[in-house]
Scaffold this active site. Structure first.
Site, short mmCIF file in Angstrom:
data_model
loop_
_atom_site.label_atom_id
_atom_site.label_comp_id
_atom_site.label_asym_id
_atom_site.label_seq_id
_atom_site.Cartn_x
_atom_site.Cartn_y
_atom_site.Cartn_z
N HIS A 1 -3.40 0.46 7.94
CA HIS A 1 -2.07 1.07 7.82
C HIS A 1 -2.14 2.33 6.95
CE1 HIS A 1 2.46 0.68 7.59
NE2 HIS A 1 2.22 1.50 6.58
N GLU A 2 -2.77 2.22 5.77
CA GLU A 2 -2.81 3.37 4.85
C GLU A 2 -3.72 4.48 5.36
OE1 GLU A 2 -0.44 3.43 2.80
OE2 GLU A 2 -0.02 1.31 3.06
N CYS B 1 6.83 -0.79 6.34
CA CYS B 1 6.33 0.42 5.70
C CYS B 1 7.38 0.94 4.72
CB CYS B 1 6.01 1.47 6.76
SG CYS B 1 5.41 3.03 6.10
N LEU B 2 6.94 1.39 3.56
CA LEU B 2 7.88 1.92 2.57
C LEU B 2 8.58 3.18 3.05
CD1 LEU B 2 5.80 1.35 -0.71
CD2 LEU B 2 7.67 -0.04 0.19
N HIS C 1 -1.86 6.41 7.84
CA HIS C 1 -0.96 7.37 7.19
C HIS C 1 -1.70 8.67 6.88
CE1 HIS C 1 3.04 5.91 6.45
NE2 HIS C 1 2.62 4.76 5.96
N GLY D 1 0.82 -1.20 0.00
CA GLY D 1 0.00 0.00 0.00
C GLY D 1 0.86 1.25 0.00
N GLN E 1 2.81 9.84 1.59
CA GLN E 1 4.11 9.15 1.50
C GLN E 1 4.90 9.58 0.27
OE1 GLN E 1 2.45 5.00 2.34
NE2 GLN E 1 4.57 4.86 3.03
#
Length: 171
Positions: free
Chosen positions: A135-136, A93-94, A139, A46, A51
């Site tokens: 998670h997203e 996480c990216l 963010h 995701g 991000q």
């Protein structure tokens, strides 16, 4: 399509609650294409707009990591409307290069969002998809996955987090 720069831990936009998308125009369509390209380039599950430095309430999710292109989800102005159960699993996480940890999340969630055609929809996610939704959406609300970790685990990550800050922000 372009691969966008992923903002990393320490970038202030990751802690900001982003603005809702008010109009789905060509800019949003291009952003979504670029976000999907970026997500697949990084082999992620995701990616939230903040991000990649964009202050918009929008995310893309692909639990197949590029294997099933038709399964890519685009969520505009998403919100979780129902949560059930609990499950603890390893999460990454990216925006946190090579940092992972166990995070407790709801096992099942129902999300309400708008798609790229401007249609509102609701969707149920279980396990990995439920985790990705949470998670997203976190963010988009300025909440990082490490904030869900147990205190001692977060404490044990301090050295890695400081090194990440040094590498990516010169701090």
């Amino acid at each position: 399509m372009a691969i966008l720069k992923i903002r990393t831990y320490g970038d202030s936009i990751l802690k900001k609650k982003v603005e809702p998308v008010l109009k789905i125009d060509s800019h949003i369509h291009k952003l979504v294409k670029d976000m999907i390209e970026t997500l697949h380039n990084q082999h992620g599950v995701g990616l939230a707009a903040n991000q990649v430095g964009v202050d918009k309430k929008l995310c893309v999710i692909d639990t197949s990591r590029g294997e099933r292109k038709k399964d890519i989800l685009v969520l505009i102005n998403p919100e979780i409307i129902k949560m059930e159960g609990k499950i603890i699993a390893e999460e990454g996480c990216l925006s946190f290069l090579n940092i992972t940890g166990e995070v407790e999340r709801a096992k099942k969630v129902i999300v309400k969002a708008t798609n790229l055609n401007g249609k509102d929809f609701e969707m149920e996610g279980v396990e990995l998809l439920a985790r990705a939704f949470q998670h997203e959406i976190d963010h988009l609300n300025g909440i990082l996955f490490i904030e869900h970790m147990k205190f001692l685990k977060r404490l044990s990550l301090n050295k890695q987090l400081k090194e990440l800050l040094r590498l990516t922000h010169g701090a």
